[in-house]
Design an enzyme around this catalytic site. Structure first.
Site, PDB file in Angstrom:
ATOM      1  N   LYS A  30      36.180  45.039  46.668  1.00  0.00           N
ATOM      2  CA  LYS A  30      36.799  44.026  45.637  1.00  0.00           C
ATOM      3  C   LYS A  30      38.048  43.598  45.788  1.00  0.00           C
ATOM      4  CE  LYS A  30      37.610  46.518  41.529  1.00  0.00           C
ATOM      5  NZ  LYS A  30      38.936  46.446  41.196  1.00  0.00           N
ATOM      6  N   SER A  31      38.946  44.333  46.558  1.00  0.00           N
ATOM      7  CA  SER A  31      40.397  44.032  46.754  1.00  0.00           C
ATOM      8  C   SER A  31      40.242  42.637  47.555  1.00  0.00           C
ATOM      9  CB  SER A  31      40.989  44.920  47.335  1.00  0.00           C
ATOM     10  OG  SER A  31      41.307  46.003  46.344  1.00  0.00           O
ATOM     11  N   GLY A  80      42.852  44.058  36.867  1.00  0.00           N
ATOM     12  CA  GLY A  80      44.176  44.288  36.750  1.00  0.00           C
ATOM     13  C   GLY A  80      44.643  43.351  38.183  1.00  0.00           C
ATOM     14  N   ARG A 138      47.598  47.369  29.741  1.00  0.00           N
ATOM     15  CA  ARG A 138      48.071  47.855  30.921  1.00  0.00           C
ATOM     16  C   ARG A 138      49.538  47.253  31.448  1.00  0.00           C
ATOM     17  NH1 ARG A 138      43.104  47.635  35.449  1.00  0.00           N
ATOM     18  NH2 ARG A 138      45.067  48.693  36.911  1.00  0.00           N
ATOM     19  N   GLN A 141      49.368  45.937  44.086  1.00  0.00           N
ATOM     20  CA  GLN A 141      49.229  44.615  43.130  1.00  0.00           C
ATOM     21  C   GLN A 141      50.568  44.151  42.973  1.00  0.00           C
ATOM     22  OE1 GLN A 141      47.203  45.773  39.565  1.00  0.00           O
ATOM     23  NE2 GLN A 141      45.313  46.062  40.993  1.00  0.00           N
ATOM     24  N   ASP A 183      41.959  55.113  43.786  1.00  0.00           N
ATOM     25  CA  ASP A 183      40.711  54.698  42.869  1.00  0.00           C
ATOM     26  C   ASP A 183      39.441  55.658  43.110  1.00  0.00           C
ATOM     27  OD1 ASP A 183      42.063  52.483  42.204  1.00  0.00           O
ATOM     28  OD2 ASP A 183      41.208  51.415  43.596  1.00  0.00           O
ATOM     29  N   LYS A 185      45.548  52.907  34.799  1.00  0.00           N
ATOM     30  CA  LYS A 185      44.280  52.164  35.188  1.00  0.00           C
ATOM     31  C   LYS A 185      43.488  51.587  33.964  1.00  0.00           C
ATOM     32  CE  LYS A 185      45.740  52.824  39.530  1.00  0.00           C
ATOM     33  NZ  LYS A 185      46.207  51.765  40.176  1.00  0.00           N
ATOM     34  N   ARG A 243      42.932  57.789  33.573  1.00  0.00           N
ATOM     35  CA  ARG A 243      42.096  58.236  34.468  1.00  0.00           C
ATOM     36  C   ARG A 243      41.962  59.623  34.417  1.00  0.00           C
ATOM     37  NH1 ARG A 243      40.640  53.598  39.058  1.00  0.00           N
ATOM     38  NH2 ARG A 243      39.267  52.394  37.537  1.00  0.00           N
ATOM     39  N   ARG A 260      34.608  53.030  37.170  1.00  0.00           N
ATOM     40  CA  ARG A 260      34.729  54.090  38.163  1.00  0.00           C
ATOM     41  C   ARG A 260      34.366  55.692  37.168  1.00  0.00           C
ATOM     42  NH1 ARG A 260      35.573  51.560  42.574  1.00  0.00           N
ATOM     43  NH2 ARG A 260      37.369  50.141  42.746  1.00  0.00           N
TER      44      ARG A 260
HETATM   45  O1  SPQ Z   1      41.908  45.389  39.372  1.00  0.00           O
HETATM   46  P1  SPQ Z   1      42.126  46.877  38.903  1.00  0.00           P
HETATM   47  O2  SPQ Z   1      41.512  46.881  37.488  1.00  0.00           O
HETATM   48  O3  SPQ Z   1      43.486  47.384  38.736  1.00  0.00           O
HETATM   49  O4  SPQ Z   1      41.181  48.088  39.738  1.00  0.00           O
HETATM   50  C1  SPQ Z   1      41.519  49.272  40.378  1.00  0.00           C
HETATM   51  C2  SPQ Z   1      40.149  49.811  40.446  1.00  0.00           C
HETATM   52  O5  SPQ Z   1      39.767  50.938  40.220  1.00  0.00           O
HETATM   53  O6  SPQ Z   1      39.022  49.016  40.870  1.00  0.00           O
HETATM   54  C3  SPQ Z   1      42.497  49.865  39.553  1.00  0.00           C
HETATM   55  F1  SPQ Z   1      41.953  50.281  38.464  1.00  0.00           F
HETATM   56  O7  SPQ Z   1      41.958  49.066  41.644  1.00  0.00           O
HETATM   57  C4  SPQ Z   1      43.209  48.725  42.032  1.00  0.00           C
HETATM   58  C5  SPQ Z   1      43.916  49.880  42.891  1.00  0.00           C
HETATM   59  O8  SPQ Z   1      44.136  50.769  42.030  1.00  0.00           O
HETATM   60  C6  SPQ Z   1      42.981  47.372  42.932  1.00  0.00           C
HETATM   61  C7  SPQ Z   1      44.284  47.341  43.923  1.00  0.00           C
HETATM   62  C8  SPQ Z   1      44.215  46.004  44.504  1.00  0.00           C
HETATM   63  O9  SPQ Z   1      43.282  45.281  44.898  1.00  0.00           O
HETATM   64  O10 SPQ Z   1      45.399  45.587  45.108  1.00  0.00           O
HETATM   65  C9  SPQ Z   1      45.386  48.158  43.939  1.00  0.00           C
HETATM   66  C10 SPQ Z   1      45.407  49.357  43.077  1.00  0.00           C
HETATM   67  O11 SPQ Z   1      46.184  49.146  42.049  1.00  0.00           O
HETATM   68  P2  SPQ Z   1      47.702  49.428  42.056  1.00  0.00           P
HETATM   69  O12 SPQ Z   1      48.131  49.219  40.809  1.00  0.00           O
HETATM   70  O13 SPQ Z   1      48.158  50.724  42.558  1.00  0.00           O
HETATM   71  O14 SPQ Z   1      48.231  48.557  43.000  1.00  0.00           O
END
Ligand code: SPQ
Length: 429
Positions: A22-23, A94, A122, A169, A314, A341, A345, A387
């Site tokens: 996904k990322s 997010g 969020r 992120q 995650d 999240k 969670r 999740r």
């Molecule tokens: O996109 P989203 O909703 O934030 O997705 C999550 C997930 O569980 O799929 C978190 F809820 O993953 C994030 C992850 O926790 C995806 C991500 C990224 O692609 O950069 C980074 C992580 O979040 P963060 O806030 O730690 O940067």
């Protein structure tokens, strides 16, 4: 939507190719758009979140072709992005929200970003604050903390920024802004977080440096379209790694999984717990990839915290389930980020697993789990979190009675074919 699950002595045998990461899928669209020329993406995750990213870039005038096996992005460069006529709807994502803010910050136009109910709670100030410091004008509910957010981008000045949270992120949003600022942007991470953005800057022909925990990027670089092969998502594979490890008699192979060390904490934890796991690396020009094979076996408790947390953030819901089946007391700490999240969670895992008989307590920054525990049937709720939904479905594999999961549709955010893949390896003892 409710789903009633009832498995009678199941065994998992076989192999699965989990959907694309996904990322990396999000980032492949974003970099494809801000690069010049054509980007061809294979293995793209057609889950709700990544489709939201496609939609947002189309609204900014980027042509994106969706084919059965590939996605083609006709990149326009940062300067080719157009002011959207409509709001940019990020859905439940997010990643889309925060990374998009970094891109929009440097664009000389107005835009409005909105998402679903979960996105609306969020925290966004962590991103809007440094981006505002760089020169963007961003406003939103609670002084720019929550969506809907309104952005007027413009000329950006670089910053040196020490991240208050270990967040990929946040780091990525500042990197996208830094690429548009004149001069050198420096970001200091408290712990190393997933580095897909840095990886992709290089893949698209740019440069980025790292000195210890400091990441250094120059503005004004021209990126060029590429071919991107998205590996399988280790965060999706994690559900089957866990299921294979705790469902009696199972042996499951996950093919072509991304094993970037900044994401592969679940592998470390399974090994720490004494799980039987085989890792066969596959040569790759892009991110590291491997086939992973897991077998059922006895697990022991473990301690999870510190620098390991961002590498498995995650996966904590499914690790909590693993811990209910492991001998001893598992402690998860330094994981307060779980509270912001898709749901809180910590609360969701503790409360939903307790309904199935788990011996689990919430702490301020994680949870404590005693095992092994025989789980029992009950009514649980995904709380709109993909999740949590998948973790509860894996829990149902251990339970003789029926498990009713409310809100199961949320899993389409990251793994629309989850039940199809589960059924493909499911047999009876
Ligand atoms: O996109 P989203 O909703 O934030 O997705 C999550 C997930 O569980 O799929 C978190 F809820 O993953 C994030 C992850 O926790 C995806 C991500 C990224 O692609 O950069 C980074 C992580 O979040 P963060 O806030 O730690 O940067």
């Amino acid at each position: 939507m409710k789903q009633l699950l009832s498995f009678n002595q199941p065994v998992l045998q076989g192999s699965i190719r989990v959907p694309g990461d996904k990322s990396i899928s999000h980032r492949s669209i974003m970099f494809g758009a801000i690069a010049k020329g054509k980007t061809v993406i294979t293995g793209f995750l057609k889950g709700d979140d990544c489709l939201s990213t496609i939609d947002c870039f189309r609204k900014m005038g980027v042509t994106i072709e969706e084919h059965e096996e590939t996605i083609i992005v006709h990149g326009v460069g940062f300067e080719g992005l157009k002011e959207p006529q409509d709001i940019l709807d990020v859905g439940n994502s997010g990643t889309t929200t925060r990374l998009l803010l970094g891109i929009l910050s440097g664009r000389p136009f107005h835009s409005v970003v909105i998402g679903d109910h979960s996105i609306a709670s969020r925290p966004m100030k962590r991103v809007t604050e440094p981006l505002s410091r760089m020169g963007a004008t961003i406003d939103g509910r609670h002084n720019g903390q929550y969506t809907p957010l309104s952005i007027r981008g413009g000329e950006l000045t670089p910053i040196t920024y020490e991240l208050p949270h270990a967040s990929a992120q946040l780091k990525s949003a500042i990197l996208f802004a830094g690429l548009q600022a004149e001069g050198t942007t420096r970001i200091i991470e408290p712990e190393k977080t997933r580095d897909h953005t840095e990886f992709m800057i290089k893949q698209f022909g740019g440069t980025i440096d790292r000195e210890g925990n400091e990441i250094i990027v120059q503005g004004g670089q021209q990126l060029h379209g590429q071919s991107i092969d998205v590996p399988g998502d280790i965060s999706s594979a994690a559900f089957f790694l866990a299921a294979g490890a705790i469902v009696k008699g199972s042996r499951v192979s996950l093919k072509h999984v991304g094993v970037n060390p900044t994401r592969a904490g679940i592998i470390e934890v399974l090994e720490q717990m004494g799980g039987s796991l085989q890792i066969d690396g596959i040569p790759s020009k892009g991110e590291p990839i491997a086939n992973l094979t897991v077998e059922y076996g006895k697990l022991t408790s473990t301690e999870i915290g510190g620098a390991l947390i961002p590498r498995l953030i995650d996966e904590i819901p499914i690790i909590a389930l693993l811990a209910t089946q492991a001998e001893g007391t598992t402690t998860i700490k330094n994981a307060e980020e779980l509270k912001v999240k898709e749901t809180n969670r910590i609360d969701a895992v503790v409360e939903e697993l307790s309904k199935l008989g788990a011996n689990i307590q919430a702490t301020n920054d994680g949870m404590i789990i005693q095992g092994p525990t025989e789980l029992h049937g009950g009514k649980v709720n995904s709380r709109g979190d993909h999740r949590i939904g998948m973790m509860l479905a894996v829990a149902a594999l251990l339970i003789k009675e029926e498990v009713e999961i409310e809100g199961i549709e949320s899993i389409s955010v990251s793994y629309p074919g989850f039940f199809k893949d589960l059924n493909s390896i499911l047999s009876k003892q």
